[in-house]
Design a protein around this motif. Structure first.
Motif, short mmCIF file in Angstrom:
data_model
loop_
_atom_site.label_atom_id
_atom_site.label_comp_id
_atom_site.label_asym_id
_atom_site.label_seq_id
_atom_site.Cartn_x
_atom_site.Cartn_y
_atom_site.Cartn_z
N GLN A 1 0.80 -1.22 0.00
CA GLN A 1 0.00 0.00 0.00
C GLN A 1 0.84 1.27 0.00
OE1 GLN A 1 -2.83 -0.14 3.25
NE2 GLN A 1 -3.25 -2.31 2.94
N GLY A 2 2.13 1.14 0.28
CA GLY A 2 2.96 2.32 0.42
C GLY A 2 2.59 3.15 1.61
N SER A 3 1.92 2.52 2.60
CA SER A 3 1.42 3.24 3.76
C SER A 3 2.31 3.02 4.97
CB SER A 3 -0.01 2.77 4.09
OG SER A 3 -0.43 3.30 5.34
N PHE A 4 2.60 4.12 5.68
CA PHE A 4 3.37 4.04 6.91
C PHE A 4 2.46 4.24 8.12
CE2 PHE A 4 6.75 4.23 3.98
CZ PHE A 4 7.91 3.81 4.63
N SER A 5 1.18 4.03 7.94
CA SER A 5 0.24 4.13 9.05
C SER A 5 0.51 3.04 10.08
CB SER A 5 -1.20 3.98 8.53
OG SER A 5 -2.10 3.81 9.61
N GLN A 6 0.38 3.41 11.36
CA GLN A 6 0.57 2.44 12.45
C GLN A 6 -0.75 1.85 12.93
OE1 GLN A 6 2.55 4.91 15.29
NE2 GLN A 6 4.50 4.92 14.18
N GLU A 7 -1.84 2.20 12.27
CA GLU A 7 -3.14 1.74 12.71
C GLU A 7 -3.22 0.20 12.66
OE1 GLU A 7 -7.89 2.22 11.58
OE2 GLU A 7 -6.37 3.40 10.52
N GLY A 8 -3.65 -0.38 13.77
CA GLY A 8 -3.81 -1.82 13.85
C GLY A 8 -2.51 -2.59 14.05
N LEU A 9 -1.42 -1.88 14.29
CA LEU A 9 -0.13 -2.54 14.41
C LEU A 9 0.42 -2.53 15.84
CD1 LEU A 9 1.65 -1.27 11.18
CD2 LEU A 9 0.49 -3.45 11.55
N ARG A 10 -0.42 -2.20 16.81
CA ARG A 10 0.06 -2.21 18.20
C ARG A 10 0.30 -3.64 18.64
NH1 ARG A 10 -3.00 1.76 21.76
NH2 ARG A 10 -1.63 3.11 20.52
N GLY A 11 1.48 -3.89 19.15
CA GLY A 11 1.86 -5.23 19.57
C GLY A 11 1.82 -5.41 21.06
N SER A 12 2.59 -6.36 21.55
CA SER A 12 2.67 -6.64 22.98
C SER A 12 4.09 -7.02 23.35
CB SER A 12 1.69 -7.76 23.37
OG SER A 12 2.00 -8.94 22.67
N ASP A 13 4.45 -6.69 24.60
CA ASP A 13 5.78 -7.01 25.11
C ASP A 13 5.91 -8.49 25.44
OD1 ASP A 13 6.42 -4.34 25.00
OD2 ASP A 13 6.18 -3.99 27.16
N LEU A 14 7.14 -8.97 25.39
CA LEU A 14 7.44 -10.30 25.93
C LEU A 14 7.77 -10.22 27.41
CD1 LEU A 14 9.62 -11.99 23.14
CD2 LEU A 14 7.15 -12.03 23.45
N ALA A 15 8.39 -9.13 27.83
CA ALA A 15 8.77 -8.98 29.24
C ALA A 15 7.54 -9.13 30.13
CB ALA A 15 9.43 -7.62 29.47
N GLY A 16 7.67 -9.96 31.15
CA GLY A 16 6.59 -10.17 32.09
C GLY A 16 5.62 -11.28 31.70
N LYS A 17 5.71 -11.75 30.45
CA LYS A 17 4.83 -12.83 30.01
C LYS A 17 5.37 -14.18 30.50
CE LYS A 17 1.98 -10.35 27.40
NZ LYS A 17 2.65 -9.04 27.42
#
Length: 335
Positions: free
Chosen positions: A126-142
């Motif tokens: 898409q040539g898009s640099f949007s961060q929408e929907g790309l929030r991840g999760s940490d490994l630390a503490g899991k």
């Protein structure tokens, strides 16, 4: 000694010819199945990889066979019972890729938790640099659940500690001193399933581990967990993974191996068989579902594949062959 060597890459021929001079080596491109018409009543040794099954039919093609050397740690592609009956020695490469496979397991995991593939794909397509929907999760503490505390499992525990994760592990043999050294706890299998945010499988395939993850126990998995499998496809019942994803029990899966993966490049042949196995057909279709699933990453049994690991495989394979020549075989595997 006459050796039949089933090879993957051309450079193998030069490497092994140079180091095993004095032997007669027949190099065959591909697998035992690719060369099904080849028979040799003089060959004393077969050198194979995990994609080359060696069972009764293959052994019958080589009636003078005395040794099978596999360029792998796993040996479920070899009929050990039949080899024992024929007094054929089987050697493997026991420790070439403990860090290699563990690293790849975390590559799959991070690709899922940080949404690396969809982020990359969005930019490319898409040539898009949007961060929408790309929030991840940490490994630390899991909580990381390691199933199988062999060489690869141990490296995985060290890496999980480096990410600041809590580690629990399941193994039929418990090494409490190692657990104390690396600050993890052993757990029963069902408890590991229910407590782990990530389940990573590092067991060999045998009758006890086939479908270790199955439709009977997926309901025990902690809701939203991630499954990582770099061991063997048959360790996980494909039906179970599909159901777990559909029900939201698993939030994602990183799979370097699949059940019936050898058929994924030959669906047409499977579908045109006169009497195709319905269970096999179903598994191949379910594999396609997993390939297409946005929360699943599939790779082509590639966890072992680094330059360093291949060099270790080749080196130990040469040692195995030379040891057999001296009538002092090493790295033997038995039933």
């Amino acid at each position: 000694m006459k050796i039949v060597y089933f090879y993957e890459e051309g450079k193998e021929k030069d490497y092994f010819s140079e180091r095993l001079s004095g032997n007669e080596i027949v190099f065959l491109k591909g697998t035992t199945q690719d060369n099904v018409a080849y028979k040799d009543d003089q060959a004393e040794m077969l050198v194979v990889f995990v994609n080359s099954p060696v069972g009764i039919d293959e052994m019958n093609r080589f009636p003078n066979l005395k040794s099978i050397v596999t360029r792998s740690t796993g040996y479920d592609h070899i009929d050990l019972e039949e080899a024992k009956k024929r007094n054929i020695k089987v050697s493997n490469v026991p420790t070439y890729g403990e860090n290699t496979v563990a690293e790849f397991s975390f590559a799959l995991l991070l690709s899922l938790t940080r949404k690396i593939y969809p982020a990359y794909n969005r930019i490319v397509e898409q040539g898009s640099f949007s961060q929408e929907g790309l929030r991840g999760s940490d490994l630390a503490g899991k909580t990381m659940g390691i199933v199988g505390v062999g060489n690869i499992g141990k490296h995985s525990i060290r890496m999980a500690n480096g990410f600041g994760m809590k580690v629990i592990a399941f193994d039929i043999k418990r090494d409490e001193d190692f657990a104390k050294e690396l600050n993890f706890e052993y757990a029963d299998f069902d408890d590991l399933l229910s407590e782990s945010d990530i389940i990573s499988l590092h067991v060999p395939l045998n009758p006890h581990t086939r479908h270790l993850i199955n439709k009977e126990n997926i309901s025990k998995i902690k809701k939203g967990a991630i499954l990582i499998n770099t061991s063997r496809g048959e360790v996980v019942e494909t039906d179970a993974v599909v159901e777990a994803l559909e029900k939201g029990i698993l939030s994602g899966a990183g799979l370097d191996v699949l059940e019936e993966e050898s058929l994924m490049n030959d669906e047409v042949s499977l579908l045109t068989q006169e009497h195709p196995n319905p269970d096999t057909l179903k598994t191949v279709l379910e594999n396609q579902y997993l390939i297409d699933h946005p929360q699943v990453i599939i790779t082509p049994h590639n966890a072992f594949n680094t330059q360093e690991a291949i060099e270790r495989i080749f080196s130990v394979t040469v040692e195995n062959i030379k040891a057999f020549e001296k009538n002092d075989p090493i790295n033997l595997v038995t039933v």
